[in-house]
Design a protein around this motif. Structure first.
Motif, PDB file in Angstrom:
ATOM      1  N   GLY A  40       6.274   6.312  -0.091  1.00  0.00           N
ATOM      2  CA  GLY A  40       7.565   7.011   0.040  1.00  0.00           C
ATOM      3  C   GLY A  40       8.307   7.594  -1.378  1.00  0.00           C
ATOM      4  O   GLY A  40       8.401   8.835  -1.537  1.00  0.00           O
ATOM      5  N   GLY A  41       8.718   6.417  -2.140  1.00  0.00           N
ATOM      6  CA  GLY A  41       9.543   7.074  -3.356  1.00  0.00           C
ATOM      7  C   GLY A  41       9.085   6.210  -4.463  1.00  0.00           C
ATOM      8  O   GLY A  41       9.435   6.466  -5.477  1.00  0.00           O
ATOM      9  N   LEU A  89       1.019  15.137   3.525  1.00  0.00           N
ATOM     10  CA  LEU A  89       0.541  13.846   4.117  1.00  0.00           C
ATOM     11  C   LEU A  89      -0.230  13.974   5.535  1.00  0.00           C
ATOM     12  O   LEU A  89      -1.362  13.447   5.765  1.00  0.00           O
ATOM     13  CB  LEU A  89       1.874  13.037   4.397  1.00  0.00           C
ATOM     14  CG  LEU A  89       1.656  11.551   4.927  1.00  0.00           C
ATOM     15  CD1 LEU A  89       0.970  10.832   3.700  1.00  0.00           C
ATOM     16  CD2 LEU A  89       2.900  10.900   5.191  1.00  0.00           C
ATOM     17  N   ILE A 105       3.373   3.263   7.294  1.00  0.00           N
ATOM     18  CA  ILE A 105       4.907   3.597   6.612  1.00  0.00           C
ATOM     19  C   ILE A 105       5.691   2.956   7.597  1.00  0.00           C
ATOM     20  O   ILE A 105       5.398   2.752   8.739  1.00  0.00           O
ATOM     21  CB  ILE A 105       4.766   5.207   6.827  1.00  0.00           C
ATOM     22  CG1 ILE A 105       3.926   5.937   6.011  1.00  0.00           C
ATOM     23  CG2 ILE A 105       6.246   5.658   6.751  1.00  0.00           C
ATOM     24  CD1 ILE A 105       3.763   7.367   6.145  1.00  0.00           C
ATOM     25  N   GLY A 107       8.912   2.736   9.913  1.00  0.00           N
ATOM     26  CA  GLY A 107      10.009   3.482  10.678  1.00  0.00           C
ATOM     27  C   GLY A 107       9.452   5.026  11.223  1.00  0.00           C
ATOM     28  O   GLY A 107       8.477   5.111  11.282  1.00  0.00           O
ATOM     29  N   PRO A 210      11.505  -5.298   3.980  1.00  0.00           N
ATOM     30  CA  PRO A 210      12.870  -5.656   4.475  1.00  0.00           C
ATOM     31  C   PRO A 210      13.240  -5.188   5.773  1.00  0.00           C
ATOM     32  O   PRO A 210      13.856  -6.087   6.428  1.00  0.00           O
ATOM     33  CB  PRO A 210      13.712  -4.985   3.232  1.00  0.00           C
ATOM     34  CG  PRO A 210      12.807  -3.917   2.704  1.00  0.00           C
ATOM     35  CD  PRO A 210      11.482  -4.488   3.038  1.00  0.00           C
TER      36      PRO A 210
HETATM   37  P1  NAD Z   1       7.232  -1.991   3.671  1.00  0.00           P
HETATM   38  O1  NAD Z   1       8.823  -1.928   3.452  1.00  0.00           O
HETATM   39  O2  NAD Z   1       6.996  -3.210   2.797  1.00  0.00           O
HETATM   40  O3  NAD Z   1       6.533  -0.732   3.259  1.00  0.00           O
HETATM   41  C1  NAD Z   1       6.805   0.637   3.720  1.00  0.00           C
HETATM   42  C2  NAD Z   1       5.921   1.653   3.181  1.00  0.00           C
HETATM   43  O4  NAD Z   1       6.235   2.965   3.648  1.00  0.00           O
HETATM   44  C3  NAD Z   1       5.975   1.609   1.638  1.00  0.00           C
HETATM   45  O5  NAD Z   1       4.566   2.021   1.102  1.00  0.00           O
HETATM   46  C4  NAD Z   1       6.716   3.078   1.285  1.00  0.00           C
HETATM   47  O6  NAD Z   1       6.775   3.921   0.206  1.00  0.00           O
HETATM   48  C5  NAD Z   1       6.342   3.751   2.632  1.00  0.00           C
HETATM   49  N1  NAD Z   1       7.394   4.969   3.134  1.00  0.00           N
HETATM   50  C6  NAD Z   1       8.681   4.690   3.521  1.00  0.00           C
HETATM   51  N2  NAD Z   1       9.253   5.944   3.748  1.00  0.00           N
HETATM   52  C7  NAD Z   1       8.232   6.752   3.948  1.00  0.00           C
HETATM   53  C8  NAD Z   1       8.400   8.260   4.001  1.00  0.00           C
HETATM   54  N3  NAD Z   1       9.215   8.791   4.549  1.00  0.00           N
HETATM   55  N4  NAD Z   1       7.114   8.797   3.902  1.00  0.00           N
HETATM   56  C9  NAD Z   1       6.105   8.052   3.451  1.00  0.00           C
HETATM   57  N5  NAD Z   1       5.913   6.776   3.267  1.00  0.00           N
HETATM   58  C10 NAD Z   1       7.117   5.892   3.381  1.00  0.00           C
HETATM   59  O7  NAD Z   1       6.965  -2.345   5.065  1.00  0.00           O
HETATM   60  P2  NAD Z   1       5.792  -2.962   5.792  1.00  0.00           P
HETATM   61  O8  NAD Z   1       6.484  -4.465   6.009  1.00  0.00           O
HETATM   62  O9  NAD Z   1       4.682  -3.061   5.171  1.00  0.00           O
HETATM   63  O10 NAD Z   1       5.663  -2.510   7.247  1.00  0.00           O
HETATM   64  C11 NAD Z   1       5.060  -1.377   7.457  1.00  0.00           C
HETATM   65  C12 NAD Z   1       5.044  -1.016   8.866  1.00  0.00           C
HETATM   66  O11 NAD Z   1       4.130  -2.071   9.420  1.00  0.00           O
HETATM   67  C13 NAD Z   1       6.351  -1.023   9.824  1.00  0.00           C
HETATM   68  O12 NAD Z   1       6.185  -0.216  10.721  1.00  0.00           O
HETATM   69  C14 NAD Z   1       6.221  -2.373  10.252  1.00  0.00           C
HETATM   70  O13 NAD Z   1       6.972  -2.620  11.435  1.00  0.00           O
HETATM   71  C15 NAD Z   1       4.753  -2.817  10.600  1.00  0.00           C
HETATM   72  N6  NAD Z   1       4.311  -4.190  10.382  1.00  0.00           N
HETATM   73  C16 NAD Z   1       4.441  -5.015   9.188  1.00  0.00           C
HETATM   74  C17 NAD Z   1       4.027  -6.173   9.170  1.00  0.00           C
HETATM   75  C18 NAD Z   1       4.145  -6.850   7.861  1.00  0.00           C
HETATM   76  O14 NAD Z   1       3.622  -8.136   7.923  1.00  0.00           O
HETATM   77  N7  NAD Z   1       4.742  -6.580   6.970  1.00  0.00           N
HETATM   78  C19 NAD Z   1       3.408  -6.887  10.432  1.00  0.00           C
HETATM   79  C20 NAD Z   1       3.400  -5.775  11.400  1.00  0.00           C
HETATM   80  C21 NAD Z   1       3.841  -4.679  11.406  1.00  0.00           C
END
Ligand code: NAD
Ligand code: MG
Length: 405
Positions: A40-41, A89, A105, A107, A210
């Motif tokens: 993302g950023g 993307l 990603i 959201g 978060p």
């Molecule tokens: P995170 O906040 O750690 O990472 C999010 C990632 O998305 C980052 O790489 C960020 O740069 C990228 N991102 C954000 N906005 C973006 C955009 N507009 N365009 C492109 N990239 C963008 O989140 P996470 O915990 O890794 O979770 C990611 C997804 O996986 C979520 O949907 C979450 O519900 C799901 N998930 C996570 C877990 C976990 O253990 N972390 C478990 C189950 C499901």
């Protein structure tokens, strides 16, 4: 041979799931490599990942960061090509330089690339549950029409996926998703008025980004997962149960009509689910140790507290209402969680704002992507307005007098 090498796009590469995926990929250089990395950023974190994994393409969502990405890649002496924006993307997720897409990603921002990968018939390792909440019918229809292969990464859904592979998907009576209960398990609704973002993201069992950490604290995460399971496995909400299991070792259970229940167990580490998706139908090393039940000692189960954590009921209600309601639920929740993390509203404002947004925007039928994206935009606008009215001067909504624990 190189033709057999799995070529993986990791979208959300700098996040919690993305870095876990890259950890697993790096363990199997003969079988797979990361060809596309997107973030993302956090351009500097993305550049570091490019140095370590040498992908063919790197994408940053924020176009303002494109020069920094391009120059950073050049300075590092890499051949990796720089791209920016959601269009690039989506083109890469659908393009010939990957056969597998890790959709991680966070959201609704992940919907475009998830859909692009599905429509292009990729193997889709789906962590981005919000895209299924927002547009589950469309994503699943695209998967079917393009012959894409969806392997869930959410641990509960990976567990169900693994249990269902023991025989044909017939005779399922119900599935049970487990929930850790989050950091506030056992607390009353009123006692949650003054919890801080730092307390909410300190998850007892999982290390995550978060947004999903706050969702786990409100139990909205489990609500989103019920909707996710409905789309992935084609069961009505009445046959998708939730059980709180504080040890987070049993990830889900599948009960069959013959009385048999299968469960999947493992340490709470997302690399297991990622290895299932990356290696499927073969099992590959993930770096996660096996489960030593003797040292764990106890597995406990309890019913979720629907009064202390109204988000689970709100999500079930939105699923039953159908149409635009899940999109509204998801968007209002994203806005409310973001305001909570910024200290602009209190923890209990999250369910209150979601409930108010669902009331302000009654469910309407929605079959097109445009209608769903409109509902998402409307819900964000309504929720932001309510946040501003709720918190003049930025203070959280006044907690009840007896709020202190
Ligand atoms: P995170 O906040 O750690 O990472 C999010 C990632 O998305 C980052 O790489 C960020 O740069 C990228 N991102 C954000 N906005 C973006 C955009 N507009 N365009 C492109 N990239 C963008 O989140 P996470 O915990 O890794 O979770 C990611 C997804 O996986 C979520 O949907 C979450 O519900 C799901 N998930 C996570 C877990 C976990 O253990 N972390 C478990 C189950 C499901
Ligand atoms: Mg989960």
């Amino acid at each position: 041979s190189p033709a057999d090498i799995r070529r993986v796009a990791v979208l959300g590469a700098t996040g919690s799931i993305g870095t876990s995926a890259l950890d697993v990929i790096a363990r199997h250089p003969q079988r797979m490599r990361a060809t596309v990395l997107a973030a993302g950023g956090r351009v500097d974190a993305l550049l570091q990942l490019c140095v370590a994994h040498r992908p063919e393409h790197a994408v940053i969502a924020d176009p303002a960061l494109y020069p920094r990405l391009r120059d950073g890649l050049r300075e590092a002496g890499l051949d990796t090509r720089a791209h920016a924006g959601d269009e690039a993307l989506q083109a890469l997720a659908a393009g010939p330089d990957c056969d597998t897409v890790v959709a991680a990603i966070v959201g609704a921002a992940g919907l475009g690339s998830t859909l692009a990968a599905a429509r292009a018939g990729k193997r889709l390792l789906l962590a981005n549950k919000e895209s299924l909440v927002l547009a589950g019918e469309l994503v699943m229809a695209a998967v079917r029409e393009a012959g894409a292969e969806i392997v869930p990464i959410d641990s509960e859904h990976s567990a169900v996926f693994q249990c269902l592979r023991s025989c044909r998907d017939t005779g399922v009576r119900r599935i049970v998703l487990t929930a850790s209960g989050g950091p506030f398990r056992g607390r009353s609704h009123a006692s949650l008025a003054e919890v801080t973002p730092a307390q909410a993201v300190a998850h007892p069992k999982w290390s995550m980004g978060p947004k999903i950490s706050v969702d786990s604290a409100t139990l909205m995460n489990k609500g989103l997962e019920v909707i996710e399971a409905h789309h992935l496995f084609g069961l009505p909400g009445s046959r998708i149960d939730v059980l709180v299991h504080p040890q987070s070792l049993v990830h889900a259970l599948v009960e069959y009509v013959d009385g048999s229940t299968l469960a999947q167990l493992g340490l709470p580490d997302m690399r297991t689910a990622l290895a299932v998706g990356l290696g499927w139908p073969e099992r590959i090393e993930s770096g996660v140790a096996g489960l030593d039940l003797l040292s764990q000692g106890r597995l406990e189960f309890e019913a979720p507290d629907m009064d202390a954590f109204p988000c689970l009921g709100l999500a079930r209600g939105a699923m039953e209402a159908g149409g635009t309601a899940p999109a509204v639920l998801n968007a209002a929740n994203e806005e409310a969680v973001s305001a909570f993390l910024q200290g602009r509203v209190g923890f209990l404002a999250i369910p209150a704002l979601v409930e108010d947004a669902l009331a302000a925007l009654p469910a309407a039928p929605a079959t097109s992507l445009e209608a769903l994206l409109q509902a998402d935009a409307d819900a964000r606008r309504v929720t932001r307005q309510m946040i501003e009215h709720r918190s003049p001067g930025g203070a959280p909504a006044t907690p009840p007098q007896d709020a202190r624990h």
